[in-house]
Design a protein around this motif. Structure first.
Motif, PDB file in Angstrom:
ATOM      1  N   LEU A   1       0.857  -1.193   0.000  1.00 27.31           N
ATOM      2  CA  LEU A   1       0.000   0.000   0.000  1.00 27.31           C
ATOM      3  C   LEU A   1       0.889   1.239   0.000  1.00 27.31           C
ATOM      4  O   LEU A   1       2.039   1.171   0.441  1.00 27.31           O
ATOM      5  CB  LEU A   1      -0.864   0.033   1.262  1.00 27.31           C
ATOM      6  N   PRO A   2       0.359   2.397  -0.470  1.00 25.23           N
ATOM      7  CA  PRO A   2       1.147   3.631  -0.379  1.00 25.23           C
ATOM      8  C   PRO A   2       1.448   3.955   1.088  1.00 25.23           C
ATOM      9  O   PRO A   2       0.679   3.580   1.978  1.00 25.23           O
ATOM     10  CB  PRO A   2       0.215   4.702  -0.968  1.00 25.23           C
ATOM     11  N   THR A   3       2.586   4.620   1.351  1.00 27.94           N
ATOM     12  CA  THR A   3       2.915   5.032   2.722  1.00 27.94           C
ATOM     13  C   THR A   3       2.838   6.547   2.828  1.00 27.94           C
ATOM     14  O   THR A   3       3.552   7.220   2.095  1.00 27.94           O
ATOM     15  CB  THR A   3       4.343   4.587   3.103  1.00 27.94           C
ATOM     16  N   PRO A   4       1.992   7.101   3.709  1.00 28.67           N
ATOM     17  CA  PRO A   4       1.047   6.383   4.557  1.00 28.67           C
ATOM     18  C   PRO A   4      -0.242   6.057   3.813  1.00 28.67           C
ATOM     19  O   PRO A   4      -0.498   6.613   2.729  1.00 28.67           O
ATOM     20  CB  PRO A   4       0.770   7.398   5.662  1.00 28.67           C
ATOM     21  N   SER A   5      -1.051   5.180   4.382  1.00 30.79           N
ATOM     22  CA  SER A   5      -2.394   4.877   3.871  1.00 30.79           C
ATOM     23  C   SER A   5      -3.382   5.038   5.009  1.00 30.79           C
ATOM     24  O   SER A   5      -3.010   4.904   6.171  1.00 30.79           O
ATOM     25  CB  SER A   5      -2.460   3.431   3.381  1.00 30.79           C
ATOM     26  N   PRO A   6      -4.658   5.313   4.654  1.00 30.20           N
ATOM     27  CA  PRO A   6      -5.656   5.458   5.727  1.00 30.20           C
ATOM     28  C   PRO A   6      -5.783   4.168   6.541  1.00 30.20           C
ATOM     29  O   PRO A   6      -5.658   3.069   5.988  1.00 30.20           O
ATOM     30  CB  PRO A   6      -6.960   5.743   4.975  1.00 30.20           C
ATOM     31  N   ARG A   7      -6.032   4.340   7.845  1.00 28.00           N
ATOM     32  CA  ARG A   7      -6.125   3.199   8.755  1.00 28.00           C
ATOM     33  C   ARG A   7      -7.155   2.154   8.261  1.00 28.00           C
ATOM     34  O   ARG A   7      -6.902   0.951   8.276  1.00 28.00           O
ATOM     35  CB  ARG A   7      -6.504   3.712  10.154  1.00 28.00           C
ATOM     36  N   GLY A   8      -8.309   2.650   7.801  1.00 32.80           N
ATOM     37  CA  GLY A   8      -9.375   1.742   7.344  1.00 32.80           C
ATOM     38  C   GLY A   8      -8.908   0.852   6.205  1.00 32.80           C
ATOM     39  O   GLY A   8      -9.268  -0.329   6.121  1.00 32.80           O
ATOM     40  N   ARG A   9      -8.108   1.417   5.326  1.00 36.42           N
ATOM     41  CA  ARG A   9      -7.621   0.656   4.172  1.00 36.42           C
ATOM     42  C   ARG A   9      -6.664  -0.445   4.634  1.00 36.42           C
ATOM     43  O   ARG A   9      -6.725  -1.580   4.158  1.00 36.42           O
ATOM     44  CB  ARG A   9      -6.923   1.653   3.231  1.00 36.42           C
ATOM     45  N   ILE A  10      -5.778  -0.115   5.576  1.00 37.27           N
ATOM     46  CA  ILE A  10      -4.812  -1.106   6.083  1.00 37.27           C
ATOM     47  C   ILE A  10      -5.563  -2.274   6.728  1.00 37.27           C
ATOM     48  O   ILE A  10      -5.285  -3.449   6.462  1.00 37.27           O
ATOM     49  CB  ILE A  10      -3.848  -0.466   7.111  1.00 37.27           C
ATOM     50  N   VAL A  11      -6.548  -1.921   7.571  1.00 38.69           N
ATOM     51  CA  VAL A  11      -7.317  -2.963   8.275  1.00 38.69           C
ATOM     52  C   VAL A  11      -8.076  -3.832   7.266  1.00 38.69           C
ATOM     53  O   VAL A  11      -8.084  -5.064   7.365  1.00 38.69           O
ATOM     54  CB  VAL A  11      -8.284  -2.316   9.299  1.00 38.69           C
TER      55      VAL A  11
END
Ligand SMILES: [Zn+2]
Length: 389
Positions: free
Chosen positions: A279-289
């Motif tokens: 994923l791109p850094t940073p990515s939204p928390r929701g996307r990571i989860v």
């Protein structure tokens, strides 16, 4: 934890000690009969009666007939803490949001407020002004007057006076947060590192409840940790302790903003997870989860193999250093697939000398959700209040 009064202590000291122990029991574990209080606290019934009568007279507790009565005969009265007898302010300053709550004796949240930090709103002056104003509004709405405050900050905090030495992800340096809020509110304000505060919450009301030796580690923007040792939070010189995210575990790793290279945070923090998940850094928390939840069992070792290795490597050192009976994983770590947690626990139990000696280390994920730091901040505030209410 209240220590046992030493032999030869004066009667009023013993009474005060017992009163605090009783109040702490009711505050943390909830309503209880006099008989159960006597058993749990190891005190005789006449001592309990005198303490409860005194507390009831001053409105700190109330006695009530339990709703569900069992068996015949006279029901045992329940002793209940009265939430309004002592109200504290809890503040959770996060990187992107501030949350405040007014919390009553017994741990009930009476009311809350929160706001996002964007641009200038995240500067210390702005945060301090808004905390003061929001607390005033909330206290007026609820018609209560807080008597103490606990503040959670994602940074290096001097416990003595709540001086925030550095909070890198907030871009704060040298902020006398404790002194400024104490002056504004006129009641005691205690400030602590957010992971230490979360460890306190887990110890009193979460996964580590009843455990005297536990470690809490969490991944947010940074990685932090809090240590409960023999029932108390571990403090270093001046209160600076728990920067577990900056243990160097991979000397050939990435540079860290702290000046080191290959800190644990650079291998298991939010950005490391983003890289593992492509994923791109940073990515939204929701996307990571969401990406973590979408991983199939076959893909997990491929995608998270290196991450799992570094998570276990850091925890082996932590378990060897502090000897906890359990480790609680918080924040973003709670979204890890259960098979990763199981594998890490097995590796730690196999490769840590201390873990082998104590028959393995339990690894649990926090179930307290996003309120964990608010809950811990309230408990930080309540610690001295339970002696005086
Ligand atoms: Zn570092």
């Amino acid at each position: 934890m209240t220590s046992t009064p030493t032999a030869g202590a004066r009667p009023d000291e013993v009474r005060r000690h017992n009163r605090t122990a009783l109040l702490r029991r009711l505050h943390v574990d909830g309503p209880c009969t006099r008989a159960a209080l006597a058993t749990e606290l190891g005190l005789n019934r006449s001592t309990i009666k005198a303490l409860v009568d005194g507390l009831a007279e001053s409105g700190v507790v109330e006695e009530r007939v339990p709703r569900a009565r069992s068996g015949a005969g006279r029901p045992s009265l329940l002793v209940l803490p009265q939430p309004l007898a002592a109200v504290v302010l809890a503040v959770d300053i996060r990187v992107e949001q501030v949350a405040i709550a007014l919390v009553g004796l017994g741990g009930q949240m009476l009311g809350r407020d929160s706001w996002n930090l964007r641009g200038r709103a995240g500067e210390p002056d702005e945060v301090i002004t808004r905390v003061i104003e929001s607390t005033r509004v909330l206290a007026e709405e609820l018609k209560v007057a807080p008597v103490a405050a606990g503040i959670s900050v994602p940074g290096v905090v001097r416990r003595r006076d709540g001086f925030v030495h550095e909070a890198p992800n907030l871009k704060w340096t040298g902020v006398p947060l404790g002194d400024r809020l104490t002056a504004a509110f006129g009641f005691p304000v205690r400030v602590a590192n957010d992971a230490e505060i979360a460890a306190l919450a887990e110890h009193l009301r979460g996964a580590a409840r009843g455990s005297l030796d536990a470690v809490y580690v969490s991944a947010d923007v940074g990685v932090g940790g809090g240590v409960i040792s023999d029932g108390s939070t571990l403090r270093g010189t001046a209160g600076y302790v728990g920067e577990l995210g900056h243990m160097v575990i991979n000397p050939a790793g990435r540079p860290c903003y702290c000046g080191s290279r290959g800190c644990w945070e650079t291998e298991v923090g939010e950005l490391a997870l983003c890289r593992a998940l492509d994923l791109p850094t940073p990515s939204p928390r929701g996307r990571i989860v969401a990406e973590l939840r979408a991983l199939t069992p076959d893909h997990i070792p491929v995608v998270l193999g290196e991450f799992t290795h570094w998570l276990a490597t850091g925890l082996i050192t932590i378990v060897n250093a502090f000897g906890p009976e359990l480790v609680v994983l918080g924040d973003l770590f709670t979204a890890l697939p259960p098979q990763v947690v199981t594998e890490v626990a097995a590796t730690v139990s196999r490769r840590s000398l201390v873990s082998r000696a104590i028959g393995g280390t339990r690894l649990l994920t926090s179930t307290m959700g996003t309120d964990v730091k608010l809950t811990g901040a309230a408990e930080l505030a309540f610690e001295p209040v339970l002696h005086t209410v």
